[in-house]
Scaffold this motif. Structure first.
Motif, PDB file in Angstrom:
ATOM      1  N   GLU A 146       0.853  -1.192   0.000  1.00 12.95           N
ATOM      2  CA  GLU A 146       0.000   0.000   0.000  1.00 12.95           C
ATOM      3  C   GLU A 146       0.886   1.238   0.000  1.00 12.95           C
ATOM      4  N   ARG A 147       0.482   2.189  -0.794  1.00 10.22           N
ATOM      5  CA  ARG A 147       1.145   3.496  -0.716  1.00 10.22           C
ATOM      6  C   ARG A 147       0.649   4.171   0.565  1.00 10.22           C
ATOM      7  N   TRP A 148       1.554   4.881   1.273  1.00 10.77           N
ATOM      8  CA  TRP A 148       1.151   5.406   2.576  1.00 10.77           C
ATOM      9  C   TRP A 148       0.373   6.711   2.413  1.00 10.77           C
ATOM     10  N   VAL A 149      -0.820   6.554   1.866  1.00 12.79           N
ATOM     11  CA  VAL A 149      -1.724   7.698   1.638  1.00 12.79           C
ATOM     12  C   VAL A 149      -3.118   7.282   2.120  1.00 12.79           C
ATOM     13  N   ASP A 150      -3.943   8.276   2.441  1.00 12.20           N
ATOM     14  CA  ASP A 150      -5.314   7.954   2.854  1.00 12.20           C
ATOM     15  C   ASP A 150      -6.138   7.561   1.626  1.00 12.20           C
ATOM     16  N   GLU A 151      -7.326   7.028   1.890  1.00  9.57           N
ATOM     17  CA  GLU A 151      -8.103   6.454   0.792  1.00  9.57           C
ATOM     18  C   GLU A 151      -8.764   7.497  -0.104  1.00  9.57           C
ATOM     19  N   ASP A 152      -8.607   8.768   0.254  1.00  6.71           N
ATOM     20  CA  ASP A 152      -9.115   9.816  -0.664  1.00  6.71           C
ATOM     21  C   ASP A 152      -8.057  10.172  -1.709  1.00  6.71           C
ATOM     22  N   SER A 153      -6.879   9.515  -1.606  1.00  7.84           N
ATOM     23  CA  SER A 153      -5.825   9.769  -2.591  1.00  7.84           C
ATOM     24  C   SER A 153      -6.033   8.896  -3.818  1.00  7.84           C
ATOM     25  N   PRO A 154      -5.767   9.422  -5.003  1.00  7.22           N
ATOM     26  CA  PRO A 154      -5.876   8.597  -6.212  1.00  7.22           C
ATOM     27  C   PRO A 154      -4.839   7.481  -6.243  1.00  7.22           C
ATOM     28  N   TYR A 155      -3.856   7.529  -5.338  1.00  4.90           N
ATOM     29  CA  TYR A 155      -2.791   6.516  -5.315  1.00  4.90           C
ATOM     30  C   TYR A 155      -3.080   5.371  -4.345  1.00  4.90           C
ATOM     31  N   SER A 156      -4.211   5.433  -3.650  1.00  2.00           N
ATOM     32  CA  SER A 156      -4.526   4.427  -2.630  1.00  2.00           C
ATOM     33  C   SER A 156      -4.921   3.088  -3.256  1.00  2.00           C
ATOM     34  N   ASN A 157      -4.214   2.030  -2.901  1.00  2.00           N
ATOM     35  CA  ASN A 157      -4.593   0.687  -3.379  1.00  2.00           C
ATOM     36  C   ASN A 157      -5.888   0.223  -2.723  1.00  2.00           C
ATOM     37  N   ALA A 158      -6.069   0.588  -1.445  1.00  2.00           N
ATOM     38  CA  ALA A 158      -7.312   0.193  -0.753  1.00  2.00           C
ATOM     39  C   ALA A 158      -8.516   0.813  -1.461  1.00  2.00           C
ATOM     40  N   ALA A 159      -8.387   2.059  -1.866  1.00  2.00           N
ATOM     41  CA  ALA A 159      -9.495   2.738  -2.555  1.00  2.00           C
ATOM     42  C   ALA A 159      -9.790   2.032  -3.889  1.00  2.00           C
ATOM     43  N   LEU A 160      -8.732   1.603  -4.573  1.00  2.14           N
ATOM     44  CA  LEU A 160      -8.923   0.855  -5.827  1.00  2.14           C
ATOM     45  C   LEU A 160      -9.722  -0.419  -5.572  1.00  2.14           C
ATOM     46  N   ILE A 161      -9.346  -1.169  -4.537  1.00  4.91           N
ATOM     47  CA  ILE A 161     -10.041  -2.436  -4.253  1.00  4.91           C
ATOM     48  C   ILE A 161     -11.511  -2.182  -3.886  1.00  4.91           C
ATOM     49  N   ARG A 162     -11.734  -1.158  -3.064  1.00  5.56           N
ATOM     50  CA  ARG A 162     -13.118  -0.879  -2.652  1.00  5.56           C
ATOM     51  C   ARG A 162     -13.970  -0.445  -3.859  1.00  5.56           C
ATOM     52  N   ARG A 163     -13.365   0.322  -4.751  1.00  6.48           N
ATOM     53  CA  ARG A 163     -14.102   0.855  -5.908  1.00  6.48           C
ATOM     54  C   ARG A 163     -14.312  -0.227  -6.973  1.00  6.48           C
ATOM     55  N   ALA A 164     -13.235  -0.948  -7.327  1.00  8.01           N
ATOM     56  CA  ALA A 164     -13.294  -1.844  -8.493  1.00  8.01           C
ATOM     57  C   ALA A 164     -13.781  -3.245  -8.148  1.00  8.01           C
ATOM     58  N   LEU A 165     -13.715  -3.604  -6.866  1.00  4.16           N
ATOM     59  CA  LEU A 165     -14.120  -4.983  -6.505  1.00  4.16           C
ATOM     60  C   LEU A 165     -15.250  -4.988  -5.485  1.00  4.16           C
ATOM     61  N   LEU A 166     -15.117  -4.258  -4.397  1.00  2.63           N
ATOM     62  CA  LEU A 166     -16.016  -4.457  -3.245  1.00  2.63           C
ATOM     63  C   LEU A 166     -17.299  -3.635  -3.316  1.00  2.63           C
ATOM     64  N   ALA A 167     -17.387  -2.765  -4.315  1.00  5.04           N
ATOM     65  CA  ALA A 167     -18.573  -1.888  -4.366  1.00  5.04           C
ATOM     66  C   ALA A 167     -19.825  -2.663  -4.796  1.00  5.04           C
ATOM     67  N   ARG A 168     -19.630  -3.767  -5.521  1.00  4.09           N
ATOM     68  CA  ARG A 168     -20.796  -4.536  -5.997  1.00  4.09           C
ATOM     69  C   ARG A 168     -21.442  -5.297  -4.838  1.00  4.09           C
ATOM     70  N   ASP A 169     -22.715  -5.601  -5.002  1.00  3.51           N
ATOM     71  CA  ASP A 169     -23.507  -6.174  -3.919  1.00  3.51           C
ATOM     72  C   ASP A 169     -22.868  -7.445  -3.335  1.00  3.51           C
ATOM     73  N   GLY A 170     -22.563  -8.419  -4.216  1.00  6.06           N
ATOM     74  CA  GLY A 170     -21.968  -9.672  -3.724  1.00  6.06           C
ATOM     75  C   GLY A 170     -20.648  -9.437  -3.006  1.00  6.06           C
ATOM     76  N   PRO A 171     -19.645  -8.899  -3.722  1.00  4.30           N
ATOM     77  CA  PRO A 171     -18.316  -8.703  -3.107  1.00  4.30           C
ATOM     78  C   PRO A 171     -18.346  -7.819  -1.860  1.00  4.30           C
ATOM     79  N   SER A 172     -19.390  -6.987  -1.725  1.00  3.17           N
ATOM     80  CA  SER A 172     -19.441  -6.122  -0.520  1.00  3.17           C
ATOM     81  C   SER A 172     -19.578  -6.957   0.758  1.00  3.17           C
ATOM     82  N   LYS A 173     -19.955  -8.227   0.599  1.00  2.00           N
ATOM     83  CA  LYS A 173     -20.083  -9.112   1.768  1.00  2.00           C
ATOM     84  C   LYS A 173     -18.734  -9.723   2.189  1.00  2.00           C
ATOM     85  N   ALA A 174     -17.713  -9.541   1.341  1.00  3.83           N
ATOM     86  CA  ALA A 174     -16.388 -10.092   1.680  1.00  3.83           C
ATOM     87  C   ALA A 174     -15.746  -9.255   2.768  1.00  3.83           C
TER      88      ALA A 174
END
Ligand code: 6PG
Length: 245
Positions: free
Chosen positions: A84-112
């Motif tokens: 992870e890049r040491w930035v908060d999730e409001d940064s465009p460089y955040s890997n966590a933000a990428l995962i939440r946006r591209a994978l976990l935002a959908r109904d099914g994956p949101s349960k993971a």
């Protein structure tokens, strides 16, 4: 030197045996999603849950939505980050933000369950202990690590030229995470926290997902024995690769 005793030919043949060559990004995404589903269903059948290490950067943008469309028992999946890049999730460089946006935002994956790596510590170095505490128990192996590779041969945030790289690539290193200064060989130049190679290699399966001819050239170079410090991806050994031009 004949082909028969030319080690590079044997390395190339062994490389070709573990590379799935896709014709397009869409085919790559479908191949990654299919492999993901097979490995995760097997893990759940064997142990009731599946733990997955995801990487960040640009390439996951091409396949995370294909994974998210899968019909899986998402509540049984535990996701972690390779780095992870040491930035908060409001940064465009955040890997966590990428995962939440591209994978976990959908109904099914949101349960993971997803464990981000960045915590409230001011720096990656001061955040190591809390981040290690958030990882699964050492004896619990990950079921899959879906990794990328930079054109400099790095994976996670283990970059050529970084201090003590040999230590972070050692298979028997008990250290699980390492704070990494802003790299000079790959963007973005942001300090990171990264799993060590030993931590990643506790995965039952490792799949490298690569796009582009340049990365295939680097991978072919890495497949020929050489200095692991020059191309850190060599530390992973002969792992599965899914690639497209
Ligand atoms: C990161 C990633 C990193 C990535 C490679 C390849 O935080 O940047 O975890 O290891 O997999 O740098 O990145 P691209 O897919 O953007 O080429």
């Amino acid at each position: 030197m004949t082909a028969g005793n030319n080690p590079s030919v044997s390395f190339r043949q062994r490389l070709d045996a573990r590379v799935s060559r896709c014709s397009s990004v869409a085919d790559l995404a479908a191949a990654v999603a299919e492999r993901f589903a097979v490995l995760i269903q097997q893990a759940i059948a064997d142990r009731g849950r599946a733990s997955i290490v995801l990487s960040g950067g640009r390439t996951p943008e091409s396949y995370l939505s294909a994974i998210a469309a899968g019909a899986l028992p998402w509540q049984r999946l535990d996701f972690f980050l390779s780095d992870e890049r040491w930035v908060d999730e409001d940064s465009p460089y955040s890997n966590a933000a990428l995962i939440r946006r591209a994978l976990l935002a959908r109904d099914g994956p949101s349960k993971a369950h997803f464990t981000a790596m960045k915590n409230s510590a001011a720096t990656a170095a001061s955040g190591v202990a809390a981040a290690v505490a958030a990882l699964p128990p050492l004896e619990q192996h990950y079921d899959l690590a879906l990794l990328g590779m930079g054109a400099d041969g790095h994976f996670a945030s283990l970059f050529p030229g970084m201090a003590d790289l040999a230590r972070w690539l050692e298979s028997d290193n008990a250290e699980r995470l390492v704070a990494v200064p802003a790299p000079s060989t790959a963007p973005p130049p942001i300090p990171r926290l990264s799993m060590t190679a030993a931590e990643i290699k506790r995965s039952r399966n490792i799949v490298l997902v690569l796009q582009g001819k340049e990365k295939m050239r680097v991978l072919e170079q890495a497949a020929i024995e050489g200095d692991v410090l020059a191309l850190p991806v060599r530390a992973l050994g002969e792992v599965e690769v899914i690639w497209c031009p």
